[in-house]
Design an enzyme around this catalytic site. Structure first.
Site, mmCIF file in Angstrom:
data_model
loop_
_atom_site.group_PDB
_atom_site.id
_atom_site.type_symbol
_atom_site.label_atom_id
_atom_site.label_comp_id
_atom_site.label_asym_id
_atom_site.label_seq_id
_atom_site.Cartn_x
_atom_site.Cartn_y
_atom_site.Cartn_z
ATOM 1 N N ASP A 48 56.906 55.942 37.348
ATOM 2 C CA ASP A 48 56.967 54.577 37.880
ATOM 3 C C ASP A 48 56.858 53.533 36.780
ATOM 4 O O ASP A 48 56.194 53.771 35.770
ATOM 5 C CB ASP A 48 55.768 54.300 38.810
ATOM 6 C CG ASP A 48 55.933 54.922 40.170
ATOM 7 O OD1 ASP A 48 57.067 55.224 40.548
ATOM 8 O OD2 ASP A 48 54.894 55.088 40.842
ATOM 9 N N ARG B 180 49.984 55.881 47.630
ATOM 10 C CA ARG B 180 51.127 56.618 47.078
ATOM 11 C C ARG B 180 50.758 57.416 45.827
ATOM 12 O O ARG B 180 51.520 58.258 45.387
ATOM 13 C CB ARG B 180 52.311 55.676 46.820
ATOM 14 C CG ARG B 180 52.045 54.566 45.851
ATOM 15 C CD ARG B 180 53.180 53.570 45.828
ATOM 16 N NE ARG B 180 54.443 54.136 45.350
ATOM 17 C CZ ARG B 180 54.689 54.503 44.102
ATOM 18 N NH1 ARG B 180 53.757 54.383 43.173
ATOM 19 N NH2 ARG B 180 55.854 54.988 43.755
ATOM 20 N N PRO C 132 41.115 35.525 44.750
ATOM 21 C CA PRO C 132 41.862 35.165 43.538
ATOM 22 C C PRO C 132 40.973 35.106 42.295
ATOM 23 O O PRO C 132 41.473 35.052 41.169
ATOM 24 C CB PRO C 132 42.458 33.801 43.867
ATOM 25 C CG PRO C 132 41.741 33.308 45.068
ATOM 26 C CD PRO C 132 41.158 34.483 45.770
ATOM 27 N N GLU D 199 38.567 28.453 52.705
ATOM 28 C CA GLU D 199 38.422 27.976 51.323
ATOM 29 C C GLU D 199 37.611 28.938 50.483
ATOM 30 O O GLU D 199 37.549 28.822 49.273
ATOM 31 C CB GLU D 199 37.763 26.595 51.271
ATOM 32 C CG GLU D 199 38.442 25.545 52.115
ATOM 33 C CD GLU D 199 39.951 25.498 51.913
ATOM 34 O OE1 GLU D 199 40.391 25.405 50.757
ATOM 35 O OE2 GLU D 199 40.669 25.578 52.928
#
Ligand code: ADE
Length: 266
Positions: A182, A167, A101, A129
């Site tokens: 897209d 893709r 993150p 963690e």
């Protein structure tokens, strides 16, 4: 051919995501190769321990550095020098990407850039963690986050990266124009789509789509795309490449003309 080596404590998590539909077909047709490696297999000692408590306390468990370094060395068939992996990267070894993150936010322009730049990527899925900081300092060449939320591990992030890149490989979708339109590809959200039936439970579709007037339909799609982006993601308009006609249209929206056929506020 784009090759992914994925290092994870939970290789089984990937089975479903990679054995269905587009990714599976891309693998079968040789556009991508995905190799899963269990970090635990590279952990030293009888108990193959992969995590430990943090120095200085604070709770939670931290992924140990040795199994991750050993796994990368085994997968790439090279010893990482004392100064770190960056030296190997400069010699042409692939990027080693830590999913976390704390990483750089993954988005469509980055996906396109990655798929055009690299033939081989190593993805490391963090867990618990966190990961011992020396993995960041001396192994990972990049850190990626798939969004501003915290997952229980990097696995789903790795799946997202593999899917988004696969893709985009020319030939995978059959029609390269499909990805050019897209959402996010032109910096805008996509226009609405409809298919048969023309009337469903009393709900019709915009007349213009039945008109057969190709040029007007193109204008309609562009305007829907602009209106939808303005309504949902106005931040994207700041970086999208817009024509004078686009600007005129957006200004006309500001003056309250009824454009969206389907109100976006639900
Ligand atoms: N691991 C945990 N949360 C993550 C996120 N948002 N992106 C990538 N890897 C993660």
């Amino acid at each position: 051919m784009l090759k992914f080596d994925i290092l994870t404590l939970f290789p089984e998590m990937f089975a479903g995501a990679f054995s269905e539909s587009i990714i599976n077909r891309a693998r079968e047709r040789g556009f991508v190769e995905i190799a899963l490696h269990n970090i635990r297999d590279y952990a030293p000692g009888k108990h193959r321990v992969t995590d430990d408590t943090p120095y200085g306390g604070g709770g939670g468990m931290i992924m140990k550095p040795e199994p991750i370094f050993y796994a990368v060395e085994a997968v790439l068939g090279v010893d990482i020098p004392p100064e770190g992996y960056a030296t190997l990267r400069r010699q042409g070894y692939p990027p080693v990407i830590l999913l976390t993150p704390q990483g750089r936010l993954f988005n469509q322009p980055l996906a396109r850039q990655m798929v055009t730049t690299h033939q081989h990527l190593v993805l490391i899925c963090g867990r618990y963690e966190g990961v011992d900081e020396r993995v960041r300092q001396f192994l990972a060449t990049d850190e990626l986050s798939i969004g501003d939320y915290v997952l229980s591990g990097g696995e789903i992030g790795a799946m997202v990266v593999v899917d988004a890149l696969t893709r985009l490989i020319p030939g995978v979708l059959g029609d390269d124009a499909a990805t050019a339109k897209d959402s996010h590809s032109e910096g805008l959200l996509e226009h609405p789509h409809y298919t048969r039936p023309a009337e469903f439970r009393g709900h019709g579709i915009p007349d213009i789509l039945l008109s057969g007037h190709h040029a007007n339909q193109q204008v309609w799609r562009r305007q829907q795309s602009l209106a939808r982006t303005l309504a949902r993601r106005p931040d994207l308009l700041e970086t999208a490449s817009l024509t004078d006609a686009d600007h005129d249209f957006l200004r006309s929206l500001g003056q309250g003309s009824p454009v969206e056929q389907q109100p976006d506020s639900k």
